[in-house]
Write a protein that holds these residues in place. Sequence first.
Motif, PDB file in Angstrom:
ATOM      1  N   ASN A 125      44.663  85.801  51.819  1.00  0.00           N
ATOM      2  CA  ASN A 125      44.796  85.547  53.264  1.00  0.00           C
ATOM      3  C   ASN A 125      44.024  84.280  53.635  1.00  0.00           C
ATOM      4  O   ASN A 125      42.952  84.343  54.240  1.00  0.00           O
ATOM      5  N   GLU A 126      44.597  83.155  53.266  1.00  0.00           N
ATOM      6  CA  GLU A 126      43.946  81.841  53.457  1.00  0.00           C
ATOM      7  C   GLU A 126      43.437  81.646  54.891  1.00  0.00           C
ATOM      8  O   GLU A 126      42.392  81.043  55.100  1.00  0.00           O
ATOM      9  N   SER A 127      44.218  82.169  55.850  1.00  0.00           N
ATOM     10  CA  SER A 127      43.891  81.897  57.256  1.00  0.00           C
ATOM     11  C   SER A 127      42.544  82.518  57.662  1.00  0.00           C
ATOM     12  O   SER A 127      41.961  82.146  58.677  1.00  0.00           O
ATOM     13  N   LYS A 128      42.055  83.472  56.858  1.00  0.00           N
ATOM     14  CA  LYS A 128      40.794  84.147  57.210  1.00  0.00           C
ATOM     15  C   LYS A 128      39.560  83.330  56.788  1.00  0.00           C
ATOM     16  O   LYS A 128      38.429  83.702  57.097  1.00  0.00           O
ATOM     17  N   LYS A 129      39.807  82.244  56.065  1.00  0.00           N
ATOM     18  CA  LYS A 129      38.673  81.411  55.620  1.00  0.00           C
ATOM     19  C   LYS A 129      37.871  80.886  56.809  1.00  0.00           C
ATOM     20  O   LYS A 129      36.654  80.735  56.728  1.00  0.00           O
TER      21      LYS A 129
END
Length: 240
Positions: A214-218
């Motif tokens: 879930n890249e967007s949670k970085k």
Amino acid sequence: MSNNNDYRQIIKQTKEYLRYLNDIGVKEIPYEKSKVKSQKSKVKDEETNNIKPTLESIKEELGDCKRCKLHKTRTNIVFGVGNPNAKLMFVGEGPGEDEDLQAEPFVGRAGQLLTKIIEAMGLKRSDVYIANVVKCRPPENRNPEPDEISECRPFLEKQIDAIKPEIIVVLGNHAAQTLLNTASGITKIRGQFFYYKDNIKVMPTFHPSYLLRNESKKKEVWEDMQKVMAELGLKIDAKK
Ligand code: URA
């Protein structure tokens, strides 16, 4: 008197004394056991005299641990790595395949991402201490089970006591729930400071494995790490 005469004299007197003891009915002489203490007695001393365990003594106490079923399938115990005086500690869930093979936490793909996060904070892996809730790999990377966590947790707690970090970042649900004694999920509690034993701040955040999916949670994790950096007085580079 020469040395030889000294020894002869001592032997003669000892023999006379032993004969005397024999005459008065003493058949066995108690002797002082070796002064080299066994690990068991060191641990006992630590407990009874309230001596603070060190990472080394904790590792010795852990030994070739067979306290839970995870020992049957592990290759190596993954004790923990880093600065024994770290101000910042990261705690994950449990070793994966790479960690099990290399006996070091967070060295696989998720570990490489954790290393990037640490470096983005202006630190090196060797500045912080990294450990897990369980020290042996759960088969097929399943979640650690309650009996496994409860056998392993005292060792993590001793590591924390020995290191005395200012802040612990707990990565993902299992680490957060174990250290904070809560059933709340990571999405709900991340990004806020909690306390471990009243004096160590704990920041829950998403696990790096979750970030890989879930890249967007970085972005959220970076916000959480900025809070940690502010607390530790680390310089925050706004561009990151
Ligand atoms: N995931 C964890 O929780 N810990 C590790 O050491 C590696 C992957």
